[in-house]
Scaffold this active site. Structure first.
Site, mmCIF file in Angstrom:
data_model
loop_
_atom_site.group_PDB
_atom_site.id
_atom_site.type_symbol
_atom_site.label_atom_id
_atom_site.label_comp_id
_atom_site.label_asym_id
_atom_site.label_seq_id
_atom_site.Cartn_x
_atom_site.Cartn_y
_atom_site.Cartn_z
ATOM 1 N N LYS A 78 -8.654 2.511 -7.296
ATOM 2 C CA LYS A 78 -9.312 1.186 -7.675
ATOM 3 C C LYS A 78 -10.766 1.782 -8.247
ATOM 4 C CE LYS A 78 -6.846 -2.195 -4.958
ATOM 5 N NZ LYS A 78 -6.964 -3.148 -3.892
ATOM 6 N N HIS B 3 4.257 -0.504 -0.781
ATOM 7 C CA HIS B 3 2.996 -0.547 0.155
ATOM 8 C C HIS B 3 3.525 -0.321 1.709
ATOM 9 C CE1 HIS B 3 -1.143 -1.233 -1.032
ATOM 10 N NE2 HIS B 3 -1.237 -1.919 0.273
ATOM 11 N N ARG C 35 -1.308 4.322 -3.687
ATOM 12 C CA ARG C 35 -0.617 2.750 -4.193
ATOM 13 C C ARG C 35 0.190 3.113 -5.307
ATOM 14 N NH1 ARG C 35 -6.552 2.742 -4.111
ATOM 15 N NH2 ARG C 35 -7.167 1.380 -2.394
ATOM 16 N N TYR D 122 -5.183 -0.498 10.877
ATOM 17 C CA TYR D 122 -4.149 0.525 11.174
ATOM 18 C C TYR D 122 -4.382 0.774 12.704
ATOM 19 C CZ TYR D 122 -3.020 0.870 6.276
ATOM 20 O OH TYR D 122 -2.749 0.557 4.897
ATOM 21 N N HIS E 264 -9.795 3.844 0.553
ATOM 22 C CA HIS E 264 -10.523 2.532 0.825
ATOM 23 C C HIS E 264 -12.240 2.711 0.461
ATOM 24 C CE1 HIS E 264 -7.243 1.249 3.729
ATOM 25 N NE2 HIS E 264 -7.011 0.752 2.521
ATOM 26 N N ARG F 218 2.992 3.159 2.354
ATOM 27 C CA ARG F 218 1.548 3.513 2.345
ATOM 28 C C ARG F 218 1.045 3.181 3.890
ATOM 29 N NH1 ARG F 218 -3.417 3.802 -0.590
ATOM 30 N NH2 ARG F 218 -5.060 2.188 0.020
#
Length: 316
Positions: free
Chosen positions: A191, A262, A167, A297, A288, A265
């Protein structure tokens, strides 16, 4: 509704306490902290517009406990009237939920007014990508970037985003010490302060080494800058700089409006999936929390298969 200056300070006192909490205790990234602060500032600004509030609130808000779910719903309507997309609205409401949850835990309020709010549904748009073949060709063209520090830095930004799928906030946080040249890996803080290790290909590894060497010659290592990506003057890179770099180079190979970090990404993940990578492995590489976030995806891959089928099958 009119809010006296002293009363604004009362509200802001709790806001600042919350910001310190997510910054120092939860250790959210600077980018996330800035987004939370912006959302809360916007909501506070909305509360200062009496004509937009229904039913009428108290004449003066002196405490967060006077804020109700009606105020939050009215804010949502105002955001929709401004044509703010559902994803952004949901993020702002998530900020309020966390803010009021914090105040609830601190004993400042007794009821979380955001708990009754239903957020708008987000349309399931396919991830925007660029053609990886064109992207690879551009990265292999030495004349596109140049050999000076700025050109090498710009190329590294594109290579890092496309080659690792990290990210924007993660790229900005990568330090020189996070590069393990011997193992060929990069340590990334994602994150929820979750660390992960991402492998890098040999070409990217060589580019990092070349960039770091030029960075030393520029004397940027001695400029109190610990991050890998720096500005032309050796300061820590900032979000807008990364955006401008990505937009500039993606404009060479794509006419689509969306040309953000992004997108690279998304391109990273889709390219891996199209070439047979395991979905769980892609999930780990992207950082994730659950597989459902990665499964989006697969839709791009299905669309690609449909396109190939239509082109190649005589009955298509």
């Amino acid at each position: 509704m009119y809010i006296h200056h002293s009363d604004v300070q009362v509200v802001f006192m709790f806001t600042e306490r919350f910001i310190r909490y997510i910054q120092f205790e939860k250790r959210y990234s600077p980018h996330t902290v800035s987004a939370y602060q912006s959302d809360l500032d916007q909501f506070t600004g909305f509360l200062n517009n009496p004509q937009k509030l229904s039913p009428p609130p108290p004449p003066v808000i002196t405490h967060p406990s006077q804020i109700t779910h009606y105020h939050i719903r009215n804010w949502m309507v105002e955001l929709m009237n401004q044509h703010i997309i559902a994803r952004s609205i949901n993020r702002k409401i998530a900020t309020l939920r966390k803010y009021f949850k914090f105040l609830l835990q601190e004993g400042v309020i007794e009821i979380n007014p955001a708990s009754k709010i239903n957020t708008p549904k987000i349309p399931k748009n396919l991830p925007v990508i660029v053609e990886d073949v064109k992207l690879t060709q551009m990265l292999d063209d030495n004349e596109v970037f140049g050999t000076d520090f700025k050109g090498l830095r710009d190329k590294l930004v594109i290579e890092m985003l496309f080659g690792t799928g990290m990210r924007l906030s993660e790229l900005m946080g990568v330090k020189d010490s996070d590069i393990n040249e011997y193992e060929g890996t990069i340590k990334v803080l994602g994150k929820r302060n979750k660390e992960r290790i991402i492998p890098v290909n040999n070409e990217l590894k060589l580019l990092i080494a070349e960039y770091q060497e030029l960075k030393k010659k520029q004397d940027f290592f001695g400029n109190n800058s610990l991050t890998l990506i720096v500005t032309d003057k050796g300061a820590n890179a900032y979000a807008k700089l990364i955006y401008l770099i990505v937009q500039k180079y993606l404009s060479y190979i794509s006419t689509q409006n969306k040309r953000s970090p992004h997108v690279l990404r998304h391109t990273f993940a889709t390219s891996l999936l199209n070439r047979g990578a395991d979905l769980n492995a892609i999930k780990e590489l992207l950082g994730h929390a659950n597989l459902s976030a990665t499964q989006i995806y697969t839709h791009n891959s299905v669309e690609r298969l449909k396109s190939i089928y239509k082109q190649a099958h005589p009955k298509a």
